[in-house]
Design a protein around this motif. Sequence first.
Motif, PDB file in Angstrom:
ATOM      1  N   GLU A   7      11.656   1.379   6.949  1.00 36.37           N
ATOM      2  CA  GLU A   7      10.594   2.002   7.731  1.00 36.37           C
ATOM      3  C   GLU A   7       9.317   2.023   6.902  1.00 36.37           C
ATOM      4  O   GLU A   7       9.327   2.404   5.739  1.00 36.37           O
ATOM      5  CB  GLU A   7      10.973   3.441   8.091  1.00 36.37           C
ATOM      6  N   LEU A   8       8.214   1.620   7.522  1.00 38.81           N
ATOM      7  CA  LEU A   8       6.923   1.701   6.851  1.00 38.81           C
ATOM      8  C   LEU A   8       6.089   2.809   7.492  1.00 38.81           C
ATOM      9  O   LEU A   8       6.048   3.925   7.001  1.00 38.81           O
ATOM     10  CB  LEU A   8       6.192   0.354   6.923  1.00 38.81           C
ATOM     11  N   PHE A   9       5.429   2.494   8.594  1.00 34.58           N
ATOM     12  CA  PHE A   9       4.580   3.463   9.284  1.00 34.58           C
ATOM     13  C   PHE A   9       5.048   3.552  10.735  1.00 34.58           C
ATOM     14  O   PHE A   9       4.566   2.832  11.595  1.00 34.58           O
ATOM     15  CB  PHE A   9       3.108   3.041   9.195  1.00 34.58           C
ATOM     16  N   LEU A  61       0.819  -1.207   0.000  1.00 35.61           N
ATOM     17  CA  LEU A  61       0.000   0.000   0.000  1.00 35.61           C
ATOM     18  C   LEU A  61       0.859   1.266   0.000  1.00 35.61           C
ATOM     19  O   LEU A  61       0.549   2.237  -0.693  1.00 35.61           O
ATOM     20  CB  LEU A  61      -0.945   0.010   1.204  1.00 35.61           C
ATOM     21  N   LYS A  62       1.946   1.258   0.759  1.00 36.81           N
ATOM     22  CA  LYS A  62       2.827   2.426   0.831  1.00 36.81           C
ATOM     23  C   LYS A  62       3.496   2.681  -0.508  1.00 36.81           C
ATOM     24  O   LYS A  62       3.718   3.831  -0.898  1.00 36.81           O
ATOM     25  CB  LYS A  62       3.868   2.232   1.932  1.00 36.81           C
ATOM     26  N   ASN A  63       3.823   1.624  -1.248  1.00 33.11           N
ATOM     27  CA  ASN A  63       4.493   1.764  -2.539  1.00 33.11           C
ATOM     28  C   ASN A  63       3.518   1.882  -3.706  1.00 33.11           C
ATOM     29  O   ASN A  63       3.945   1.939  -4.858  1.00 33.11           O
ATOM     30  CB  ASN A  63       5.440   0.586  -2.763  1.00 33.11           C
ATOM     31  N   ALA A  64       2.223   1.952  -3.439  1.00 33.14           N
ATOM     32  CA  ALA A  64       1.225   2.000  -4.505  1.00 33.14           C
ATOM     33  C   ALA A  64       1.265   3.317  -5.272  1.00 33.14           C
ATOM     34  O   ALA A  64       0.947   3.337  -6.465  1.00 33.14           O
ATOM     35  CB  ALA A  64      -0.175   1.769  -3.934  1.00 33.14           C
ATOM     36  N   LEU A  99       3.438  -3.226  11.316  1.00 31.55           N
ATOM     37  CA  LEU A  99       3.189  -2.042  10.492  1.00 31.55           C
ATOM     38  C   LEU A  99       4.330  -1.030  10.540  1.00 31.55           C
ATOM     39  O   LEU A  99       4.436  -0.184   9.653  1.00 31.55           O
ATOM     40  CB  LEU A  99       1.884  -1.366  10.928  1.00 31.55           C
ATOM     41  N   ARG A 100       5.176  -1.107  11.522  1.00 30.14           N
ATOM     42  CA  ARG A 100       6.254  -0.125  11.664  1.00 30.14           C
ATOM     43  C   ARG A 100       7.365  -0.294  10.648  1.00 30.14           C
ATOM     44  O   ARG A 100       7.826   0.675  10.080  1.00 30.14           O
ATOM     45  CB  ARG A 100       6.857  -0.190  13.069  1.00 30.14           C
ATOM     46  N   GLU A 119       5.906   9.135   1.551  1.00 32.82           N
ATOM     47  CA  GLU A 119       6.273  10.018   2.668  1.00 32.82           C
ATOM     48  C   GLU A 119       5.411   9.793   3.913  1.00 32.82           C
ATOM     49  O   GLU A 119       5.721  10.303   4.973  1.00 32.82           O
ATOM     50  CB  GLU A 119       6.158  11.489   2.239  1.00 32.82           C
ATOM     51  N   GLU A 120       4.340   9.057   3.791  1.00 31.06           N
ATOM     52  CA  GLU A 120       3.439   8.856   4.941  1.00 31.06           C
ATOM     53  C   GLU A 120       4.096   7.951   5.977  1.00 31.06           C
ATOM     54  O   GLU A 120       4.726   6.958   5.643  1.00 31.06           O
ATOM     55  CB  GLU A 120       2.104   8.259   4.489  1.00 31.06           C
TER      56      GLU A 120
END
Length: 187
Positions: free
Chosen positions: A176-178, A136-139, A169-170, A145-146
């Motif tokens: 680093e993700l969230f 989802l982060k790379n979508a 999730l971290r 940046e989130e």
Amino acid sequence: MAETHDAPLSASQKSRIRRLSQPKDPEPGEEAGELNIVPFLDIITNVMMFVLASVSVTFIASIDTTPPAIGGKGRSDVATKALNLSAFITTQGISLKTSSGNVAPGCQGIGAGITIPMREGGVHDFSAVTSCAKRLKNAAPEFKEETQVTITANPGVEYGTIIDTMDALRKDGEEELFSDVHFGVAR
């Protein structure tokens, strides 16, 4: 200087010295002797034991969080382009939601259902949570940046499951993700 000769004391002088050097009997109302503080110390010790026995000690584990904000860290123009990832932990699995809607089962686009259902044996699949969050982060480039995610758990979900979801999730390994985790309230 004149020499002085000590003359021997008379019997009446000796008697007077003896009488004055004898301890006097206390007058009525006067206390005599030493102050006995042992009973006082016994009372203080008993009071201290009672206070220590009645004190209740509570150990609290806390996690510092900040309220969620729209968009990623330091971004103000992403109200319409923000991911706004939320994770809902249930007894059936973990459901992910973005600002676009619910993430479909298996992390396959937008749709209804539990995103990552429980595995056989009633165990949450935290590696699938990590890979879905990374996907989802790379979508989209604006999602990179989130750093914020909101976690909400249904009543009855164990504390360890919440912590494991937060860890999943971290980050993914060293990536680093969230990292900014916030907690929501289940209604």
